[in-house]
Design an enzyme around this catalytic site. Structure first.
Site, PDB file in Angstrom:
ATOM      1  CG  HIS A 130      -0.275   0.080   2.523  1.00 50.69           C
ATOM      2  ND1 HIS A 130      -0.180   1.244   3.242  1.00 50.69           N
ATOM      3  CD2 HIS A 130       0.384  -0.859   3.251  1.00 50.69           C
ATOM      4  CE1 HIS A 130       0.488   1.008   4.364  1.00 50.69           C
ATOM      5  NE2 HIS A 130       0.843  -0.246   4.397  1.00 50.69           N
ATOM      6  CB  CYS A 164       4.024   0.901   3.114  1.00 49.79           C
ATOM      7  SG  CYS A 164       4.386  -0.505   4.195  1.00 49.79           S
TER       8      CYS A 164
END
Ligand code: CO
Length: 211
Positions: free
Chosen positions: A98, A101
């Site tokens: 993601h 992060c």
């Protein structure tokens, strides 16, 4: 009420609601588990695999760790992979990172995170080193981190393909396909960044010829 007690209360409410909507739900799921997907994601609380993919219990087998790493000495990860591939017979393995992060961000810094975290984050520094030329050219820190998130996911897909677990399944059963995805915390959307079909040839150095 303590915060954790709320979790238990919510659990009771959820179980009752599911039972009411689908009286066979728990009986059905307690007897058999046949997920098509293994999800390897980040432990980050903002990236819940089932919620962001609209899947139900029973549909995704999940492993999560800091920065969704596939490390070839991680007995935990390898046990999950072995079970998912050889017993559950999953058709797809998804590595989902993601943007933003924290683990990836931390790996770029020169801060000492002490003992175990340093050890874990070293693996992401190694990904940076492999792609140093491209990453050094990105001056904006956020963009640099986000690109490293994508490259990290791609490298973890390579790491999966290097395991004999995956190579044996590819040889004997032409599955699973491997996917590298990145989830956006800001818009909730998943971007596919890399895909490796079952049977893809990788660097011969890593290919077993006597499986
Ligand atoms: Co993360």
């Amino acid at each position: 009420m303590q915060t954790y007690e709320k979790l238990l209360l919510e659990n009771k409410a959820w179980a009752a609601e599911v039972q009411q909507e689908d009286p066979d739900f728990f009986k059905r799921l307690s007897q058999i588990q046949t997920p098509d997907f293994l999800w390897i994601g980040c432990s980050d609380s903002r990236v819940p695999a089932d919620k962001i993919t609209g899947t139900q219990p029973g549909e995704i087998f999940v492993h999560r760790n800091v920065a969704n790493l596939v490390i070839n000495t991680d007995v935990n990860l390898l046990s999950v992979l072995d079970y998912a591939v050889n017993h559950l017979k999953v058709k797809h393995v998804i590595v989902c990172g993601h943007y933003g992060c924290g683990g990836v961000k931390a790996s770029i810094s020169n801060h000492d995170f002490k003992y175990v975290l340093n050890m874990w984050l070293r693996n992401i520094k190694d990904v940076y080193r492999i792609h140093r030329e491209e990453l050094d050219a990105i001056k904006d820190e956020e963009l640099k981190t986000d690109r490293l998130v994508e490259l990290n996911v791609m490298e973890q897909v390579f790491n999966l393909a290097k395991t004999s677990i995956i190579q044996r399944a590819w040889k004997n059963e032409q599955r699973p396909d491997l996917h590298g995805w990145v989830y956006g915390l800001k818009d909730g959307l998943i971007k596919p960044v890399y895909e490796m079909k079952a049977g893809t040839h990788i660097d011969p150095l890593y290919e077993y010829d006597d499986l």
